[in-house]
Design an enzyme around this catalytic site. Structure first.
Site, short mmCIF file in Angstrom:
data_model
loop_
_atom_site.label_atom_id
_atom_site.label_comp_id
_atom_site.label_asym_id
_atom_site.label_seq_id
_atom_site.Cartn_x
_atom_site.Cartn_y
_atom_site.Cartn_z
CB SER A 1 -0.96 -0.03 1.20
OG SER A 1 -1.87 1.02 1.15
CG ASP B 1 -7.62 -2.44 -2.81
OD1 ASP B 1 -8.18 -1.60 -2.06
OD2 ASP B 1 -6.43 -2.75 -2.72
CG HIS C 1 -6.16 -1.78 0.72
ND1 HIS C 1 -5.46 -1.58 -0.46
CD2 HIS C 1 -5.47 -1.09 1.67
CE1 HIS C 1 -4.42 -0.80 -0.23
NE2 HIS C 1 -4.40 -0.50 1.06
#
Length: 379
Positions: free
Chosen positions: A148, A213, A242
Site C-alpha cells: 500500500s 480493493d 485491500h
C-alpha cells in the site's frame, strides 16, 4: 511552497495507530537487547532502534532464517505498526525461507518524529543501511517489499539500487492523489509518484492486488505492472480487498514461486564478468536503454520461470547499470516538468486541486490493518 504542501499532505495521508499496538522493553539488562511487548519472545528476532538522517529514532525488527540466501526489506501499509505486523513478518520469514526486516515509519508505533513522505524515505534508508552494516547483507541479495503506502518508500529506494535483486508491490498506489482522484498527469504537490518511478526499476517486479480493493483500486496495481521494465507474472486475487490478501492460499504459493525463481537468477554484479562480445550483443542503443521496445514489452508478459531458460534479461540488467545517471536525470526532469506544467495556472488550479485532495484523503486511509488482526491470529 513544496515543503509546506508536503507537510499538509502528510496530515491527510498518514494514519499511525493511536495508541501504538506495542511497547519496547529491555529483554536482557546485560546486553541491552530489546523486545516488543505482548509477543512471545523469539531468539531469531532482533528488535532495533535506528537513527535516520532526519534525526528520528525508528523501531525495526529483523527476523533471522539460518537457511536463507535472500533478505526481504518490508515497508508495511498505513494504520499499521510492528506490533500488528510481528506475526505476519515471522510467518513470512519461515514460509518463504528468507531473512526479513520490517520497520516503523517516523511517528508510527514507538518511532519518534512525525510521518511525512520525505521522512519515510529516510526511514527505509536507515533500515537498508542497517542490513548492510549490521548484518552484512549485500544489495544484490535484497528484495524490497512495499505494501500500500509502503510502495512509496520502496520504489524511491529501488530506483537508487541498480543491483537490487527484486521488488514486490502489494496493493500499491500510483500516487497519493490518484488514490482519491483519477488525474491524468502528475501534479507538483502529489506524494509518492510511483507511476513516474516504476519504469526506472531495472530488477524483476512482482505486483499483487485484489480485484475488489475498496481503498486502492485494482487499476493501480495493473497499471504499475504494465509500466514495469522487468515484469514477473502478477497475482490478481479475485475478490480480494485491500487488507485480506494474506488469507488467500494463492498469496503464499505465488510468493514462494517468485522467491524460488529469484534465487535461481545470477546476481547482477556478475554482469560485469561477461565477455565484451556478449555485452555488445545484449546492449541496445540509447533510446532502447531508457525505454523498452514493443517487442520487449511482449516478452515481459511471460513469467521469469520461462525467461530463466533463455538467460533472463541480461541486457536489461546491463541497461539498468549503464543508465544510472540517466535515471537520476529522468527523476529530476519529472519533478521539473510537473512544476513547469502547473506554473502558469498554479495559484488557482493547483490550490483547488489540493483542496479536493485534502477532502478526499480525509475520508479514506491508504490502508487499515484491522482486518490483519485476523491474519495474525491465523498465523
Amino acid at each position: 511552497m513544496g515543503t509546506a504542501t508536503s507537510s499538509m499532505a502528510a496530515k491527510f495521508a498518514f494514519f499511525p495507530p493511536n495508541p501504538p499496538s506495542y511497547r519496547i522493553s529491555v529483554d536482557d539488562e546485560a546486553t541491552g537487547k530489546l523486545r516488543i511487548s505482548d509477543v512471545h519472545h523469539r531468539d531469531d528476532v532482533d528488535v532495533l532502534k535506528l537513527t535516520t538522517k532526519k534525526g528520528n529514532e525508528i523501531v525495526a525488527m529483523y527476523v533471522k532464517n539460518a537457511s536463507a540466501s535472500l533478505t526481504v526489506l518490508y515497508s508495511h501499509g498505513n494504520a499499521a505498526d510492528l506490533g500488528q505486523m510481528f506475526h505476519i513478518f515471522s510467518e513470512l520469514s519461515l514460509h518463504l525461507n528468507v531473512n526479513l526486516m520490517g520497520y516503523d515509519y517516523s511517528g508510527y508505533g514507538q518511532s519518534s518524529g512525525k510521518p511525512s513522505e520525505q521522512d519515510t524515505y529516510a526511514d527505509i534508508e536507515a533500515a537498508y543501511k542497517c542490513l548492510e552494516e549490521t548484518y552484512g547483507v549485500k544489495e544484490e541479495d535484497i528484495i524490497l517489499y512495499g505494501q500500500s503506502v509502503g510502495s512509496g518508500p520502496t520504489l524511491e529506494l529501488a530506483i537508487r539500487l541498480p543491483q537490487l535483486r527484486a521488488v514486490i508491490l502489494h496493493s500499491p498506489i500510483l500516487s497519493g492523489l490518484r488514490v482519491m482522484y483519477p488525474v491524468k498527469r502528475t501534479f507538483w504537490f502529489d506524494i509518492y509518484k510511483n507511476i513516474d518511478k516504476i519504469p526506472l526499476v531495472g530488477c524483476p517486479v512482482l505486483v499483487i492486488h485484489g480485484t475488489e480493493d475498496e481503498v486502492v483500486d485494482f487499476s493501480h496495481g495493473k497499471q504499475l505492472w504494465e509500466l514495469c521494465k522487468e515484469k514477473y507474472e502478477p497475482l490478481w486475487l479475485k475478490g480480494g480487498n485491500h487488507c485480506n490478501l494474506e488469507l488467500y492460499p494463492e498469496y503464499l504459493r505465488h510468493l514462494r514461486k517468485f522467491i524460488s525463481a529469484i534465487e535461481k537468477l545470477p546476481r547482477l554484479r556478475n554482469v560485469s564478468e561477461q565477455s565484451t562480445d556478449e555485452v555488445v550483443e545484449n546492449s541496445g542503443n540509447t533510446t532502447e536503454q531508457t525505454r523498452p521496445s514493443t517487442d520487449y514489452k511482449e516478452k515481459g508478459r511471460t513469467t521469469i520461470g520461462h525467461r530463466e531458460k533463455s538467460r533472463l534479461s541480461t541486457d536489461s540488467r546491463e541497461k539498468s547499470r549503464s543508465s544510472t545517471d540517466k535515471r537520476d536525470k529522468s527523476r529530476r526532469s519529472v519533478d521539473r516538468s510537473g512544476k513547469a506544467r502547473n506554473s502558469i495556472d498554479q495559484p488557482e488550479r493547483a490550490r483547488n486541486s489540493f483542496d479536493r485532495f485534502g477532502d478526499m484523503v480525509r475520508s479514506v486511509g491508504l490502508c487499515s490493518v484491522d482486518c490483519l488482526k485476523q491474519t495474525a491470529a491465523e498465523a
